[in-house]
Design a protein around this motif. Sequence first.
Motif, PDB file in Angstrom:
ATOM      1  N   GLU A 205       0.818  -1.206   0.000  1.00 24.76           N
ATOM      2  CA  GLU A 205       0.000   0.000   0.000  1.00 24.76           C
ATOM      3  C   GLU A 205       0.855   1.261   0.000  1.00 24.76           C
ATOM      4  OE1 GLU A 205      -2.584  -0.279   3.294  1.00 24.76           O
ATOM      5  OE2 GLU A 205      -3.836  -1.882   2.448  1.00 24.76           O
ATOM      6  N   LYS A 206       1.892   1.202   0.810  1.00 22.78           N
ATOM      7  CA  LYS A 206       2.782   2.369   0.846  1.00 22.78           C
ATOM      8  C   LYS A 206       3.460   2.572  -0.497  1.00 22.78           C
ATOM      9  CE  LYS A 206       3.846   2.193   5.791  1.00 22.78           C
ATOM     10  NZ  LYS A 206       4.894   2.005   6.812  1.00 22.78           N
ATOM     11  N   ALA A 207       3.863   1.432  -1.095  1.00 18.87           N
ATOM     12  CA  ALA A 207       4.504   1.550  -2.411  1.00 18.87           C
ATOM     13  C   ALA A 207       3.521   2.090  -3.452  1.00 18.87           C
ATOM     14  CB  ALA A 207       5.040   0.195  -2.840  1.00 18.87           C
ATOM     15  N   ALA A 213       1.477   8.809  -5.750  1.00 16.97           N
ATOM     16  CA  ALA A 213       1.955  10.174  -5.500  1.00 16.97           C
ATOM     17  C   ALA A 213       2.886  10.625  -6.613  1.00 16.97           C
ATOM     18  CB  ALA A 213       2.650  10.237  -4.155  1.00 16.97           C
ATOM     19  N   GLU A 214       3.687   9.647  -7.045  1.00 21.12           N
ATOM     20  CA  GLU A 214       4.583   9.982  -8.161  1.00 21.12           C
ATOM     21  C   GLU A 214       3.788  10.242  -9.433  1.00 21.12           C
ATOM     22  OE1 GLU A 214       8.172  10.636 -10.170  1.00 21.12           O
ATOM     23  OE2 GLU A 214       7.744  10.491  -8.023  1.00 21.12           O
ATOM     24  N   LEU A 215       2.768   9.390  -9.641  1.00 26.03           N
ATOM     25  CA  LEU A 215       1.948   9.614 -10.829  1.00 26.03           C
ATOM     26  C   LEU A 215       1.150  10.913 -10.738  1.00 26.03           C
ATOM     27  CD1 LEU A 215       0.567   6.013 -11.469  1.00 26.03           C
ATOM     28  CD2 LEU A 215       2.257   7.266 -12.826  1.00 26.03           C
ATOM     29  N   ALA A 216       0.752  11.220  -9.483  1.00 20.64           N
ATOM     30  CA  ALA A 216      -0.005  12.460  -9.325  1.00 20.64           C
ATOM     31  C   ALA A 216       0.791  13.672  -9.762  1.00 20.64           C
ATOM     32  CB  ALA A 216      -0.446  12.605  -7.883  1.00 20.64           C
ATOM     33  N   THR A 217       2.061  13.514  -9.645  1.00 17.15           N
ATOM     34  CA  THR A 217       2.897  14.625 -10.140  1.00 17.15           C
ATOM     35  C   THR A 217       2.975  14.618 -11.658  1.00 17.15           C
ATOM     36  OG1 THR A 217       4.919  13.300  -9.959  1.00 17.15           O
ATOM     37  CG2 THR A 217       4.267  14.588  -8.045  1.00 17.15           C
ATOM     38  N   LEU A 343      -8.687   7.324 -13.819  1.00 16.40           N
ATOM     39  CA  LEU A 343      -8.093   8.451 -13.115  1.00 16.40           C
ATOM     40  C   LEU A 343      -7.663   8.073 -11.691  1.00 16.40           C
ATOM     41  CD1 LEU A 343     -10.500  11.321 -14.264  1.00 16.40           C
ATOM     42  CD2 LEU A 343      -8.101  11.006 -14.935  1.00 16.40           C
ATOM     43  N   ARG A 344      -8.508   7.241 -11.035  1.00 19.06           N
ATOM     44  CA  ARG A 344      -8.141   6.801  -9.685  1.00 19.06           C
ATOM     45  C   ARG A 344      -6.890   5.934  -9.707  1.00 19.06           C
ATOM     46  NH1 ARG A 344     -13.830   6.867  -9.225  1.00 19.06           N
ATOM     47  NH2 ARG A 344     -14.000   4.696  -9.908  1.00 19.06           N
ATOM     48  N   SER A 345      -6.730   5.130 -10.790  1.00 19.41           N
ATOM     49  CA  SER A 345      -5.528   4.307 -10.891  1.00 19.41           C
ATOM     50  C   SER A 345      -4.280   5.151 -11.064  1.00 19.41           C
ATOM     51  CB  SER A 345      -5.665   3.324 -12.066  1.00 19.41           C
ATOM     52  OG  SER A 345      -5.627   4.018 -13.310  1.00 19.41           O
ATOM     53  N   LYS A 346      -4.455   6.390 -11.402  1.00 18.08           N
ATOM     54  CA  LYS A 346      -3.312   7.286 -11.566  1.00 18.08           C
ATOM     55  C   LYS A 346      -3.122   8.177 -10.370  1.00 18.08           C
ATOM     56  CE  LYS A 346      -2.926   5.540 -15.650  1.00 18.08           C
ATOM     57  NZ  LYS A 346      -1.878   4.524 -15.900  1.00 18.08           N
ATOM     58  N   GLY A 347      -3.815   7.849  -9.270  1.00 18.46           N
ATOM     59  CA  GLY A 347      -3.656   8.631  -8.054  1.00 18.46           C
ATOM     60  C   GLY A 347      -4.533   9.862  -7.983  1.00 18.46           C
ATOM     61  N   LEU A 348      -5.519   9.915  -8.858  1.00 23.65           N
ATOM     62  CA  LEU A 348      -6.418  11.068  -8.894  1.00 23.65           C
ATOM     63  C   LEU A 348      -7.802  10.656  -8.411  1.00 23.65           C
ATOM     64  CD1 LEU A 348      -5.361  12.402 -12.410  1.00 23.65           C
ATOM     65  CD2 LEU A 348      -4.526  13.163 -10.180  1.00 23.65           C
ATOM     66  N   ASN A 349      -8.510  11.565  -7.795  1.00 27.93           N
ATOM     67  CA  ASN A 349      -9.850  11.272  -7.255  1.00 27.93           C
ATOM     68  C   ASN A 349     -10.843  12.273  -7.800  1.00 27.93           C
ATOM     69  OD1 ASN A 349     -11.929  10.216  -5.774  1.00 27.93           O
ATOM     70  ND2 ASN A 349     -11.385  11.224  -3.868  1.00 27.93           N
ATOM     71  N   PRO A 350     -11.488  11.891  -8.928  1.00 32.49           N
ATOM     72  CA  PRO A 350     -12.407  12.859  -9.574  1.00 32.49           C
ATOM     73  C   PRO A 350     -13.641  13.116  -8.717  1.00 32.49           C
ATOM     74  CG  PRO A 350     -12.558  10.713 -10.642  1.00 32.49           C
ATOM     75  CD  PRO A 350     -11.437  10.620  -9.659  1.00 32.49           C
TER      76      PRO A 350
END
Length: 350
Positions: A205-207, A213-217, A343-350
């Motif tokens: 989970e942390k990874a 987080a990296e993808l969110a960037t 989008l969620r798989s990329k660290g985004l929460n629409p």
Amino acid sequence: MVSNRPAPEAPFVPSQRSADTFVYGGARTEDEGPWEEWNPTAESVRPPRGKHRVAKQRGGGGFARSSTVLGVGVIAAVSAGGMASANTGKAPVSISLPDLPDVGSLISDDEPAEDTAPTLSSFGSVTAPQADDTAPQSAADAGEALRSRIMAQVESQQTQVETQAQLAAAEAAAKAEADAVAKAEKEAEAKATAAKEKAEAEAKEKAEAARLAELATQYTLPTSSYTITSTFGEAGAYWSSGYHTGLDFAAPTGTLIKAVHSGTITSAGWDGSYGYKTVLTLDDGTEIWYAHQSSISVSVGQKVATGDVIGRVGATGNVTGAHLHLEVHPGGSASGIDPGAWLRSKGLNP
């Protein structure tokens, strides 16, 4: 009944002194003649069956009468002893006879034999059978020895039973302890496995969080100040396919539309019910469709980075209000997938 044999009859010897009484221990005269040898036989010695008497001797009658009296006394004493022995089952009675100084002094020729019979007490005392103390004592000793052996055997068997019970209890305790140890080891192993799995899950989970987080960037939402009005898969008459194929971000007209990730613009222009539409192809081949734009800010072949503006929100095409219609087509496929999940798989929460 036990009886003593009567004294044998003395052989008849004619004598010149037939009228004289024979006296035991008396002197013998020459006129009486010489002694004759007497050889007893079975006929002369054995008494008639069932009778215990001595025939009266003619001539030496004193000895015969004394013998008769003596035999009768002995028979009476023996008969009493035999009856006592038969009645009690004990040892035969003992009979003691006194020393007779002179048999002739007991009876004489002048008195009948019946009147001169001595009493039983004159021949000695008949002792009553005494209880044999030795036999009961021996029986008691034997019984005590048998009891001791039985008790020893019982104690030995009891000891064996107790020993077997102790061994069985020890084995059961050892088995229970072994089972408890095995159970504890199994539980410890299960706990260790669960802890390991939990740690791995937490690490994963942390990874994943770090990756997102990296993808969110690297990824961003396509617009801001929006409201989700329609989701992927909704059914309705408004859509030509019969269901909604994308995700709608309702926002005021003119709101900026941004590139969700770096890629290349592969299509930009009017597309029927989609209105003005722009297609951004990512490096992995995924196509992102932006529809109902009020304006387009990029051209085909242009490279864009995450967050670059590619157009503005509008109400062109088949719409009921200003919004951004977003679709995701992996590998450029004709059918799209749920944009919200992507989008969620990329660290985004629409």
